[in-house]
Design a protein around this motif. Sequence first.
Motif, PDB file in Angstrom:
ATOM      1  N   PHE A   1    -129.352  13.709  -3.998  1.00 46.63           N
ATOM      2  CA  PHE A   1    -129.410  12.412  -3.891  1.00 46.63           C
ATOM      3  C   PHE A   1    -129.323  11.792  -5.345  1.00 46.63           C
ATOM      4  O   PHE A   1    -128.960  10.615  -5.563  1.00 46.63           O
ATOM      5  N   LYS A   2    -129.784  12.598  -6.399  1.00 51.58           N
ATOM      6  CA  LYS A   2    -129.910  11.840  -7.803  1.00 51.58           C
ATOM      7  C   LYS A   2    -128.392  11.445  -8.296  1.00 51.58           C
ATOM      8  O   LYS A   2    -128.356  10.737  -9.308  1.00 51.58           O
TER       9      LYS A   2
ATOM     10  N   ASP B   1    -133.390  19.324 -11.051  1.00 50.83           N
ATOM     11  CA  ASP B   1    -132.525  18.485 -10.614  1.00 50.83           C
ATOM     12  C   ASP B   1    -131.710  17.387 -11.670  1.00 50.83           C
ATOM     13  O   ASP B   1    -130.506  17.019 -11.565  1.00 50.83           O
TER      14      ASP B   1
ATOM     15  N   SER C   1    -140.781  12.661  -1.198  1.00 48.20           N
ATOM     16  CA  SER C   1    -141.056  11.955  -2.296  1.00 48.20           C
ATOM     17  C   SER C   1    -141.734  12.623  -3.628  1.00 48.20           C
ATOM     18  O   SER C   1    -142.438  13.507  -3.105  1.00 48.20           O
ATOM     19  N   GLY C   2    -141.322  12.257  -4.601  1.00 46.84           N
ATOM     20  CA  GLY C   2    -142.081  12.926  -5.628  1.00 46.84           C
ATOM     21  C   GLY C   2    -142.516  11.857  -6.559  1.00 46.84           C
ATOM     22  O   GLY C   2    -143.690  11.495  -6.757  1.00 46.84           O
ATOM     23  N   ASN C   3    -141.529  11.387  -7.459  1.00 46.08           N
ATOM     24  CA  ASN C   3    -141.862  10.248  -8.557  1.00 46.08           C
ATOM     25  C   ASN C   3    -141.552   8.842  -7.560  1.00 46.08           C
ATOM     26  O   ASN C   3    -141.867   7.711  -8.437  1.00 46.08           O
ATOM     27  N   VAL C   4    -141.123   8.848  -6.383  1.00 45.73           N
ATOM     28  CA  VAL C   4    -141.122   7.664  -5.799  1.00 45.73           C
ATOM     29  C   VAL C   4    -139.965   7.022  -5.864  1.00 45.73           C
ATOM     30  O   VAL C   4    -140.004   5.371  -5.494  1.00 45.73           O
ATOM     31  N   GLY C   5    -138.906   7.104  -6.773  1.00 45.35           N
ATOM     32  CA  GLY C   5    -137.887   6.487  -7.167  1.00 45.35           C
ATOM     33  C   GLY C   5    -137.244   6.492  -5.871  1.00 45.35           C
ATOM     34  O   GLY C   5    -136.768   4.955  -5.361  1.00 45.35           O
ATOM     35  N   ASN C   6    -136.761   7.388  -5.116  1.00 44.77           N
ATOM     36  CA  ASN C   6    -135.954   7.168  -3.753  1.00 44.77           C
ATOM     37  C   ASN C   6    -136.691   6.132  -2.751  1.00 44.77           C
ATOM     38  O   ASN C   6    -136.030   5.556  -2.205  1.00 44.77           O
TER      39      ASN C   6
ATOM     40  N   ALA D   1    -138.562  19.894  -7.050  1.00 40.90           N
ATOM     41  CA  ALA D   1    -138.323  18.581  -7.306  1.00 40.90           C
ATOM     42  C   ALA D   1    -139.114  17.346  -7.148  1.00 40.90           C
ATOM     43  O   ALA D   1    -139.250  16.391  -7.669  1.00 40.90           O
TER      44      ALA D   1
ATOM     45  N   THR E   1    -132.500  15.176   0.800  1.00 42.56           N
ATOM     46  CA  THR E   1    -132.209  14.967  -0.571  1.00 42.56           C
ATOM     47  C   THR E   1    -131.637  15.734  -1.420  1.00 42.56           C
ATOM     48  O   THR E   1    -130.773  15.868  -2.282  1.00 42.56           O
ATOM     49  N   ALA E   2    -131.516  17.184  -0.781  1.00 40.43           N
ATOM     50  CA  ALA E   2    -130.604  18.165  -1.501  1.00 40.43           C
ATOM     51  C   ALA E   2    -129.915  19.096  -0.710  1.00 40.43           C
ATOM     52  O   ALA E   2    -130.393  19.172   0.731  1.00 40.43           O
TER      53      ALA E   2
HETATM   54  C1  LIG Z   1    -135.957  14.491  -7.184  1.00 41.48           C
HETATM   55  C2  LIG Z   1    -135.822  14.765  -5.930  1.00 41.48           C
HETATM   56  C3  LIG Z   1    -136.996  14.395  -4.779  1.00 41.48           C
HETATM   57  C4  LIG Z   1    -137.833  13.303  -4.985  1.00 41.48           C
HETATM   58  O1  LIG Z   1    -137.352  11.913  -5.341  1.00 41.48           O
HETATM   59  P1  LIG Z   1    -138.315  10.857  -6.012  1.00 41.48           P
HETATM   60  O2  LIG Z   1    -137.511   9.818  -6.317  1.00 41.48           O
HETATM   61  O3  LIG Z   1    -138.607  11.493  -7.175  1.00 41.48           O
HETATM   62  O4  LIG Z   1    -139.305  10.677  -5.113  1.00 41.48           O
HETATM   63  C5  LIG Z   1    -136.795  15.020  -3.622  1.00 41.48           C
HETATM   64  N1  LIG Z   1    -135.670  15.773  -3.410  1.00 41.48           N
HETATM   65  C6  LIG Z   1    -134.890  16.183  -4.580  1.00 41.48           C
HETATM   66  C7  LIG Z   1    -134.063  17.283  -3.854  1.00 41.48           C
HETATM   67  C8  LIG Z   1    -134.865  15.795  -5.441  1.00 41.48           C
HETATM   68  O5  LIG Z   1    -134.051  16.565  -6.491  1.00 41.48           O
END
Ligand SMILES: *Cc1c(COP(=O)(O)O)cnc(C)c1O
Length: 423
Positions: free
Chosen positions: A104-105, A136, A247-252, A300, A376-377
């Motif tokens: 998704f990035k 990623d 979610s990780g950095n919570v940008g999405n 990620a 997301t991927a």
């Molecule tokens: C970056 C990423 C996430 C996390 O997204 P955030 O915006 O950091 O929460 C989840 N899944 C994949 C595959 C990513 O590359």
Amino acid sequence: MKFVSTRNASEQVTASEAILQGLAPDGGLYVPEFFPSLGLINIHEISSYPELAFEILTPFFEDDILKNDLAEICIDAFNFPVPLVKLHDKQMVLELFHGPTAAFKDFGARFLASAMEKLLEKQPRKLTILVATSGDTGGAVASAFAGRKGIEVKVLFPKGRVSKRQQQQLTCWGGNIKAYEVDGTFDDCQKMVKDAFMDTKLSKEWGLSSANSINLGRLLPQSVYYVYASYLYQGAYDTKPTFIIPSGNVGNSCGAYWAFSMGAPIERITLAVNANKTIPDYLKEGEYKPRQSIATLANAMDVGAPSNMERLFNLYDDIETFRKMVSATSVSDDAIRETIREVYEETGYVICPHTATAERVRRDLPLQDDTIVVSTAHPAKFEAVVEPLIGSSVPVPEGLASLLAKKSEYTSVGCDYRELFAD
Ligand SMILES: *Cc1c(COP(=O)(O)O)cnc(C)c1O
């Protein structure tokens, strides 16, 4: 429309200024001073995803230098499909992995790159993007900026710590994209980037800028697919969907909250996290404790101090409101494995370890209907995890395959940032 820092609402900048600056001077993150209402968009008269993106993002660029370029930027950035697929009736998956690096990035990185290229046409200057990556992000940024006029990108990755396919996505571009293999950890890479920015003389000379996930230019486009999918869902089933977001950095997920704030028909937003439990712990204990990250299968999302939390706190500034609006559930590596296997056995559909966290959360809900899991991927990016679990190989999508076939090139460096500027 102006944008303000999460730490000081009095200093206002335009979207373009926020995009070029990345972080606000006071160390805060840029947020819109208000959210425009979607009420004025007639979603049924819109024929394509780029056109919808243009309609949604227009108010944010109203008095911006890029105003007249926004349509072209959207067409350039969102040049791939965004399918909402049905896993079971009323249980959907929003596939955000059809961009060039299959994650998704690509949405945020491509929008940012296109906007920056247009800005440089208007205000020529030297621009060098510096990114440290543990996987990623670097690939999406490298791909998005490859061939962009007037912009050089330096991508740093830690030696031996990214997967083979990830490394290929960082090192296959040539031209204006330079990849550096750092003899150190991801933290060392990040420190080199910080040190370079702190070196004001060098920073000025090279026109250093960042493209990390706190950049407004990555956040804004991540609200568009939530508007899109929620309207599509509502049109089909006459109810509002709940989104479940890895979610990780919570940008999405911040993009989802911004879509909600604009009035998109969204019932609820739920965050799925891996064993990094900073957010679920905050919801439980009421005290926010960022920490070191731990390694998981959904790498990620290995984030212990999510950088975009500051934007969520800006939206919902006391714990009561935060609890009302945000839910978050942690999913273990064992549960990730089990979910990938279960979904494959039941439906034949293959998901990546990140998507599996969200699918697990859905499966544990009392009611699973009217939900959209955000994927997301593409699973082929994580074949080493996925293939043994499903007992068969995952076909590599065409775009990814062509990247994997390219020649790889990188420079090996130590941990001193000056080595990055030797050429
Ligand atoms: C970056 C990423 C996430 C996390 O997204 P955030 O915006 O950091 O929460 C989840 N899944 C994949 C595959 C990513 O590359």
